[in-house]
Design a protein around this motif. Structure first.
Motif, PDB file in Angstrom:
ATOM      1  N   TRP A   1      43.467   8.859  12.425  1.00  0.00           N
ATOM      2  CA  TRP A   1      43.082   8.100  12.526  1.00  0.00           C
ATOM      3  C   TRP A   1      44.097   6.965  12.037  1.00  0.00           C
ATOM      4  O   TRP A   1      44.525   6.017  12.311  1.00  0.00           O
TER       5      TRP A   1
ATOM      6  N   GLU B   1      33.839   4.291  18.462  1.00  0.00           N
ATOM      7  CA  GLU B   1      35.620   3.387  18.932  1.00  0.00           C
ATOM      8  C   GLU B   1      36.038   4.265  19.239  1.00  0.00           C
ATOM      9  O   GLU B   1      37.347   3.914  20.434  1.00  0.00           O
TER      10      GLU B   1
ATOM     11  N   SER C   1      35.965   5.438  22.910  1.00  0.00           N
ATOM     12  CA  SER C   1      35.737   4.413  23.643  1.00  0.00           C
ATOM     13  C   SER C   1      37.392   3.763  23.786  1.00  0.00           C
ATOM     14  O   SER C   1      37.524   2.955  25.451  1.00  0.00           O
ATOM     15  N   SER C   2      38.396   4.207  23.081  1.00  0.00           N
ATOM     16  CA  SER C   2      39.378   4.092  23.668  1.00  0.00           C
ATOM     17  C   SER C   2      39.657   5.314  24.649  1.00  0.00           C
ATOM     18  O   SER C   2      41.451   5.252  24.809  1.00  0.00           O
TER      19      SER C   2
ATOM     20  N   ALA D   1      30.054   3.489  13.521  1.00  0.00           N
ATOM     21  CA  ALA D   1      31.429   2.448  15.057  1.00  0.00           C
ATOM     22  C   ALA D   1      32.335   3.354  14.964  1.00  0.00           C
ATOM     23  O   ALA D   1      33.114   3.133  15.873  1.00  0.00           O
TER      24      ALA D   1
ATOM     25  N   PRO E   1      43.060   4.982  17.515  1.00  0.00           N
ATOM     26  CA  PRO E   1      42.827   4.425  18.803  1.00  0.00           C
ATOM     27  C   PRO E   1      43.878   4.037  19.547  1.00  0.00           C
ATOM     28  O   PRO E   1      43.708   4.043  20.768  1.00  0.00           O
TER      29      PRO E   1
END
Length: 238
Positions: free
Chosen positions: A52, A90, A93-94, A86, A60
């Motif tokens: 990340w 994220e 969702s990316s 969260a 992302p």
């Protein structure tokens, strides 16, 4: 399978590479998002594993770039210290397909990688496969065109079957070499690169991969090769 791993922690990269190599995969390591996206612009990978927090961008953002600019749906796995809900939301969702929290557990990474690859690249369970007028028998390494047997050498058969199984996908030269040849040193790489060109030419001619037969094997300058079908998809496979 060829795997790209992105992490700014060299020890983590080496552990991931060792784990993937142990289960039969080839791992290419990157330490910045820019390095990886530059390579993805001209090369193919079957899976991407990334952290990340990166020195030049975020995981992302890299995932979003891949989903925007890489045509093929390559699976992506996050491997990160981020463990809050969260971040997981994220990340997925990316455009990522899975999420794994550090410290890395070898058994879990092996299981997640294997599951992702099975889902995206299902194995050909049958020994026989047909695309239009082309019939492949993997057990005997033979090809027929409209019931006419075509004599291919072992490597030509492997290349032809690989191209058909990756129909429509732009395959970089390095991806083909890594998948079908074993390039281990600079001298051998040049030799095998010339061998690849020769094999491509022979496969194109021997299998008559021309529009009138419903298929076209094209060279994409500076990138690689693509086998395309010109027949209706419903008629292509059986």
């Amino acid at each position: 399978m060829r795997v790209a791993t992105l992490d700014d922690d060299q020890d983590q990269l080496e552990l991931t590479k060792y784990t993937l190599k142990a289960i039969g995969h080839e791992c290419h390591t990157f330490t910045t998002g820019k390095e990886l996206t530059r390579q993805l612009s001209r090369d193919n990978f079957d899976l991407i594993i990334l952290d990340w927090n990166l020195p030049d961008t975020s995981g992302p953002e890299v995932v979003k770039w891949v989903r925007t600019y890489v045509k093929e749906r390559v699976p992506i796995l996050f491997l990160t210290v981020r463990d809050d809900e969260a971040a997981i939301v994220e990340g997925l969702s990316s455009g990522a397909d899975d999420f794994m929290v550090k410290p890395m557990r070898i058994g879990e990474l092996t299981a997640r990688v294997s599951a992702l690859l099975r889902r995206v690249y299902p194995k050909q369970t049958a020994g026989e496969k047909k695309w239009g007028i082309y019939y492949f028998n993997a057990a005997t390494c033979t090809v027929e065109i409209d019931n006419e047997p075509i004599v291919l050498k072992q490597k030509e058969f492997e290349l032809a079957l690989f191209l058909f199984r990756n129909m429509g996908r732009l395959l970089s030269r390095q991806y083909l070499l890594d998948s079908l040849w074993t390039a281990t040193n600079p001298t051998g790489t040049d030799l095998m690169s010339r061998s690849l060109d020769t094999h491509i030419s022979r496969v194109r001619n021997l299998l008559r991969l021309r529009p009138e037969n419903g298929y076209k094997l094209s060279s994409v300058y500076g990138q690689g090769y693509r086998l395309e079908t010109l027949v209706d998809e419903a008629q292509e496979q059986s």
